[in-house]
Design an enzyme around this catalytic site. Sequence first.
Site, mmCIF file in Angstrom:
data_model
loop_
_atom_site.group_PDB
_atom_site.id
_atom_site.type_symbol
_atom_site.label_atom_id
_atom_site.label_comp_id
_atom_site.label_asym_id
_atom_site.label_seq_id
_atom_site.Cartn_x
_atom_site.Cartn_y
_atom_site.Cartn_z
ATOM 1 N N ASP A 147 0.837 -1.248 0.057
ATOM 2 C CA ASP A 147 0.139 -0.042 -0.061
ATOM 3 C C ASP A 147 0.952 1.252 -0.139
ATOM 4 O OD1 ASP A 147 -3.197 0.626 1.806
ATOM 5 O OD2 ASP A 147 -2.042 1.905 0.250
HETATM 6 C C1 GLC Z 1 -4.320 4.606 -0.228
HETATM 7 C C2 GLC Z 1 -5.094 3.170 0.050
HETATM 8 C C3 GLC Z 1 -5.027 2.410 -0.972
HETATM 9 C C4 GLC Z 1 -5.005 3.160 -2.306
HETATM 10 C C5 GLC Z 1 -3.476 3.492 -2.385
HETATM 11 C C6 GLC Z 1 -3.282 4.513 -3.621
HETATM 12 O O1 GLC Z 1 -3.569 4.957 1.171
HETATM 13 O O2 GLC Z 1 -4.937 2.593 1.254
HETATM 14 O O3 GLC Z 1 -6.419 1.586 -0.828
HETATM 15 O O4 GLC Z 1 -5.155 2.260 -3.610
HETATM 16 O O5 GLC Z 1 -3.335 4.391 -1.240
HETATM 17 O O6 GLC Z 1 -4.133 5.635 -3.672
#
Ligand code: GLC
Length: 755
Positions: free
Chosen positions: A268
């Site tokens: 993430d």
């Molecule tokens: C965010 C989220 C994830 C998302 C990623 C890109 O913090 O937790 O679900 O796809 O970052 O935006």
Amino acid sequence: MAQDKNNIRLTDKQSIPRVVAAMTAAEKVSLVTGMGLKIEGLPPGLLPPGDPKDDDIPEKVPGAAGRTHAIPRLGIPTIILSDGPAGIRINPYRNSDSTKPYFATGFPVATLLASSWDTALVTQIGKAMGKEALEYGIDVILGPGMNLQRNPLGGRNFEYYSEDPLLTGHMAAAMVRGVQSTGVGTSIKHFAANNQEFNRMQLNTIVSQRALRELYLRGFQLAVKHGQPWTVMSSYNKINGVYTSENPVLLKRILRDEWKFKGTVITDWFGGTNPAQQLNAWNNLLMPGFYAQSQALLGALQDGSLSAQTLDANVAAILQLVVQSPVFKKYKYSDKPDLSASAAIVRRAAAESMVLLKNDSALPITAPGKIALFGVTSYKLIAGGTGSGDVNKAYVTDLDKAMLQGGYVLDAGLQTEYGRYITEKTAQLPKSPSLFSTPPPIPEQQPDSEAISRLAKYMDVAIITIGRNAGEGSDRNIENDFLLREDERTMLKVISEAFHANNKKVVVVLNIGGVIETASWRQYADAILLAWQPGQEGGSSIADVISGNINPSGRLAASFPMQYTDVPSSAGFPGKELPGGSNNGNPMMGKPSEVQYTEDIYVGYRGYTTNNIATAFPFGYGLSYTNFTYSRPRVTSAPGVAPIRVAVTVTNSGNRPGREVVQLYVSAPAIKQGRPVRELKAFAKTGILPPGGKETVQLTLGMSDLAWFDEARMAWVVTPGTYKLEIGANAEMVITSTEYKIGKEMMLEKNLAAL
Ligand code: GLC
């Protein structure tokens, strides 16, 4: 064909080993770390800076969440990864040119799609979403989100499917198949046990092996098996003390060795703390990537904490993703997706998924009924949640507009007054909210009793919409969120008393992203329609159900408890900060915290039914404008032979066409370790049955559906005894059942890895 040393290029999967061998260490490190991320509206210094040399490489898809480094000399292109679960989230305009919009469709949120219990419908949504990604030059959609809805206050529950792992897993797999059928990849997220927003980046989830296997990992296991997603996104949190993105037991032993996942694991965004350990754990791609990370990896190669072999294996896993991607296949994207085709699918899918919770002869209402429409959200629909799960869409169809288009007569005075009021209140909202902020709700106007009494005389029906919003970065509250606000309660009471005094009906529409309390106010309503957050055509979808154009066939994918304290996880949610913890001056990081999943496997209906706690509306519940009857289920496979096949015939015994959701629960023989009274183990949705129409539904159970996870032996075990195969109207009401006997104990898998 042999390639001479000088012009080795990535051509297909077979060329990967040669290409990896030809890469320099710096090129390998650049491939495992993304090109960085800038979020408009965030104060400087919150996010670690990317590599300066990436800054002046123009973005192919401005606003997409992440991109990987290209290595042109080896024929390796940049791949683009974009959110999210409810549609493509990219900047709506580029270079401040407002003449050329880059809108995408706001699809129904996941928790509404799960309420359809219709995998074919969800696959169709995935296909429409994949086509939009393809035409915008995107290679991977960062979705579906599929963490279990462990607690109603979870801030991102709208982005997730259900409190049940089987429904979650099959919905996610259906979405993956739909998106990937268009040649665009997916990323099932957030793996795993990331069931709240509170301090998510420094949260330690403390959970038993049995609850992990039977609940928190189970959905992902089904999604991998039935969907084969190109990527899996590891989560921010730790499980039992180890960051998921740094945990080889999770990402290699379980995901790859046990489940045979063949794809790529990505972090993430800014997740985890130790890049070398992430690669050692086979978290292949570190997103969005930042400068200090790649420097740390070069250092790790030097000091031996990261071996060249491990780096090469992670690079190969990324190249495997690259060779599947549209950009590698030189797909000529148009930047003109067919948004109107998506809109038609969205309107029908949302309507088919909505859940009719109550209906005392109030719905459907045939046009041109005279409607008194109340509630801010009746005039300002909440199409979806906030954060990375939001979508920059061209429009949202509000309920008032849709009712007028449907031929209903609205009270013009109400419409004008709400329009004025909403404009005034909207002007007072924060101007440019950051990505991680949910706008405060606009309070309901204090009702004018005299005006309402007059409306109650002249209008046929009152329709009142209650709205709720939430999103990434924070969880919900009990007061004024899970519970109604005072202004809402007053509005409901005054309108209900006035209209009931004139023998007129009151319909409540719930335009919410997560479960709310209903028991204390539902007596004010003659009908309650749960619309969830239905996407950009939401007003029309609601009107299609109110008018009866579509007979609602949604069923709850999450329980509605009588009160918050009944929720099995309520005592310990969302956990607590550890003493002396710090966010190192960065509020985005949150503070070291921990949450104990003390309710273990008894989440949602598993808890309520086993502990005999009544709910306001149970898991699997939903009404129709018609009725259905069932035959007794018949086991059609030979005794003791897997798969176990069960047939049941459904008849439409009412007077309107409709669809039924067939829910098969298994009530297993007792064990000393305890187990839920029943668990959902198969489901199917009929086609549209005409009055008197019948359909025989075939359901299939594997032996694994009868098994429980024995921590002592780290094994899936089928206990001998009599299993009740129950057809449930919902998790609390069994309509009919049959029995299935298992003669002796079976161990299906053993010596499995512990987290
Ligand atoms: C965010 C989220 C994830 C998302 C990623 C890109 O913090 O937790 O679900 O796809 O970052 O935006």
